[in-house]
Scaffold this active site. Structure first.
Site, PDB file in Angstrom:
ATOM      1  N   THR A  14      -4.561  -3.799  -2.235  1.00 53.93           N
ATOM      2  CA  THR A  14      -5.871  -3.145  -2.211  1.00 53.93           C
ATOM      3  C   THR A  14      -5.827  -1.700  -2.675  1.00 53.93           C
ATOM      4  O   THR A  14      -6.755  -1.215  -3.321  1.00 53.93           O
ATOM      5  CB  THR A  14      -6.423  -3.208  -0.755  1.00 53.93           C
ATOM      6  OG1 THR A  14      -6.613  -4.581  -0.430  1.00 53.93           O
ATOM      7  CG2 THR A  14      -7.727  -2.479  -0.606  1.00 53.93           C
ATOM      8  N   ASP A  57      -1.618  -9.490  -5.600  1.00 50.81           N
ATOM      9  CA  ASP A  57      -2.043  -9.503  -4.203  1.00 50.81           C
ATOM     10  C   ASP A  57      -0.784  -9.871  -3.410  1.00 50.81           C
ATOM     11  O   ASP A  57      -0.044 -10.781  -3.801  1.00 50.81           O
ATOM     12  CB  ASP A  57      -3.124 -10.568  -4.002  1.00 50.81           C
ATOM     13  CG  ASP A  57      -3.710 -10.497  -2.609  1.00 50.81           C
ATOM     14  OD1 ASP A  57      -4.902 -10.165  -2.485  1.00 50.81           O
ATOM     15  OD2 ASP A  57      -2.989 -10.787  -1.626  1.00 50.81           O
ATOM     16  N   SER A  58      -0.553  -9.185  -2.305  1.00 49.81           N
ATOM     17  CA  SER A  58       0.736  -9.401  -1.639  1.00 49.81           C
ATOM     18  C   SER A  58       0.828 -10.783  -0.991  1.00 49.81           C
ATOM     19  O   SER A  58       1.897 -11.183  -0.542  1.00 49.81           O
ATOM     20  CB  SER A  58       1.031  -8.290  -0.629  1.00 49.81           C
ATOM     21  OG  SER A  58       0.310  -8.462   0.549  1.00 49.81           O
ATOM     22  N   SER A  59      -0.248 -11.540  -0.967  1.00 51.40           N
ATOM     23  CA  SER A  59      -0.141 -12.939  -0.508  1.00 51.40           C
ATOM     24  C   SER A  59       0.722 -13.743  -1.470  1.00 51.40           C
ATOM     25  O   SER A  59       1.222 -14.810  -1.111  1.00 51.40           O
ATOM     26  CB  SER A  59      -1.520 -13.592  -0.428  1.00 51.40           C
ATOM     27  OG  SER A  59      -2.354 -12.819   0.373  1.00 51.40           O
ATOM     28  N   THR A  89      -1.150  -4.877   2.001  1.00 51.17           N
ATOM     29  CA  THR A  89      -0.837  -4.791   3.430  1.00 51.17           C
ATOM     30  C   THR A  89      -0.485  -6.151   4.039  1.00 51.17           C
ATOM     31  O   THR A  89       0.239  -6.215   5.032  1.00 51.17           O
ATOM     32  CB  THR A  89      -2.018  -4.203   4.228  1.00 51.17           C
ATOM     33  OG1 THR A  89      -3.171  -5.015   4.016  1.00 51.17           O
ATOM     34  CG2 THR A  89      -2.309  -2.778   3.815  1.00 51.17           C
ATOM     35  N   THR A 274       9.787 -14.514  20.406  1.00 54.62           N
ATOM     36  CA  THR A 274       8.589 -14.717  21.235  1.00 54.62           C
ATOM     37  C   THR A 274       7.301 -14.632  20.417  1.00 54.62           C
ATOM     38  O   THR A 274       7.217 -13.858  19.459  1.00 54.62           O
ATOM     39  CB  THR A 274       8.525 -13.698  22.393  1.00 54.62           C
ATOM     40  OG1 THR A 274       7.281 -13.888  23.094  1.00 54.62           O
ATOM     41  CG2 THR A 274       8.604 -12.254  21.935  1.00 54.62           C
ATOM     42  N   CYS A 276       4.746 -13.405  21.717  1.00 55.83           N
ATOM     43  CA  CYS A 276       4.086 -12.187  22.205  1.00 55.83           C
ATOM     44  C   CYS A 276       4.340 -11.036  21.228  1.00 55.83           C
ATOM     45  O   CYS A 276       5.399 -10.950  20.617  1.00 55.83           O
ATOM     46  CB  CYS A 276       4.629 -11.777  23.566  1.00 55.83           C
ATOM     47  SG  CYS A 276       4.310 -12.978  24.851  1.00 55.83           S
TER      48      CYS A 276
END
Ligand code: ASP
Length: 340
Positions: A14, A57-59, A89, A274, A276
């Site tokens: 972006t 695009d970083s995808s 990003t 994890t 989390c």
């Protein structure tokens, strides 16, 4: 002392976009024209060279981008005091983590940044991110780089890259490092936290070996034996990040443990990470974690999924024996996990 020199490598994302006046759509601009988009960049007290790649695009990032970045940094290492990598990003934490494992004994700053709003849009966050990332890459004290590691700068905070995760698709402060403090906080000044920044040691070298014979398997209530079996029997699979609950817990069903055990016996490495965002795997606490430990699942402790995956990809690429690989995955090699 002369000015610091920085190489700015633009990979896409972006940050390098602007609104096309004809269509109103966001399109990448020719990064060689960055000074037209952002004239005040010239006022920086840094010798800046710009190396634009064909923007993606970083995808769409693949390990070949990591190899290209690491190779360029190796080739230009002696020509610059620091490096800034502009990157989308979405996968910035993956790429910057991978670079941290490819670059060994780094003595100069490699700072990744990008933006949530294009630099060609008035309210952009990209200008501040870019300027500060360059200042950090250029920063030297007593002739040495202040942050000699791969870092990620975003919205007033500098992080160790392999500790970061993109946690917000909306907030300008899109990245977090839940298990390691920021390396610097930026306000009116740049406040470095010297105590948590890596110290350079040894001779700089680069190892771009990488394997993509890996998978991420996320445990969820309702996961079935056939699905797990299918995933773990994928042809060529050599390593798995097993995303577990809480402190590293997973079902104790017979079929679950058996399926993992069979994969480990076939030589597939399984690392427990994890689900989390913060905290660590500790397979000693519950029976559900102990069973994993007993069958040879490796604790990834407090690594992020991004760090664990890219570390595994880089280490699988190297000619380690089984024991060496297990040993290297269990200990921090670039500050990506907390010492035991
Ligand atoms: N999709 C974009 C990318 O990662 C998003 C961004 O740069 O913020 O390339």
């Amino acid at each position: 002392m002369g000015k610091s020199s920085v190489l700015l490598i633009y990979t896409g994302g972006t940050i390098g976009m602007k609104t096309d006046p004809a269509t109103g759509a966001l399109v990448p601009f020719d990064f060689n024209g960055i000074y037209d988009e952002f004239p005040s960049l010239r006022r920086l007290d840094v010798d800046l060279d710009i190396l634009p790649f064909e923007p993606i695009d970083s995808s769409n990032v693949e390990p070949k981008l990591w190899i290209k970045l690491a190779t360029i940094i190796q080739e230009k290492y002696n020509d610059y005091d620091g490096f800034v990598v502009l990157h989308g990003t979405d996968t910035m934490s993956y790429s910057s983590s991978a670079l941290s494992f490819m670059l060994q004994n780094l003595g100069k700053a490699v700072v990744f940044t990008g933006s949530q709003i294009p630099i060609g849009v008035l309210r952009t966050d990209g200008r501040e991110n870019l300027i500060t990332a360059i200042e950090i890459a250029a920063a030297k004290e007593d002739g040495r780089s202040v942050v000699p590691e791969v870092s990620l700068y975003f919205q007033n905070r500098l992080f160790r890259a392999n500790r970061t995760q993109k946690f917000s698709a909306e907030e300008l402060s899109a990245f977090a490092s839940f298990n390691y403090p920021a390396l610097a906080d930026v306000g009116v000044g740049i406040h470095y936290r010297y105590g948590v920044i890596a110290k350079p040691e040894g001779v700089f070298s680069v190892d771009t070996s990488v394997s993509n014979e890996v998978a991420i398997v996320k445990v969820f209530p309702g996961l079935t034996e056939p699905l797990l079996r299918t995933m773990l029997s994928a042809e060529g699979l050599r390593g798995v990040i097993l995303e577990t609950y809480g402190a590293g817990n997973a079902p104790t069903f017979g079929w679950f443990i058996r399926t993992l055990e069979e994969a480990i016996r076939r030589g597939v490495h399984i690392i427990n990470i994890t689900q989390c965002a913060s905290g660590s795997v500790n397979m000693d606490i519950y029976e559900t974690g102990r069973r994993l430990q007993d069958i040879g699942v490796i604790s990834g402790r407090d690594m992020t999924t991004e760090a664990a995956l890219t570390k595994m990809m880089c280490m699988l690429g190297r000619a380690y024996t089984h024991e060496e690989f297990v040993g290297v995955m269990k200990r921090p090699v670039r500050g990506e996990m907390t010492e035991e």
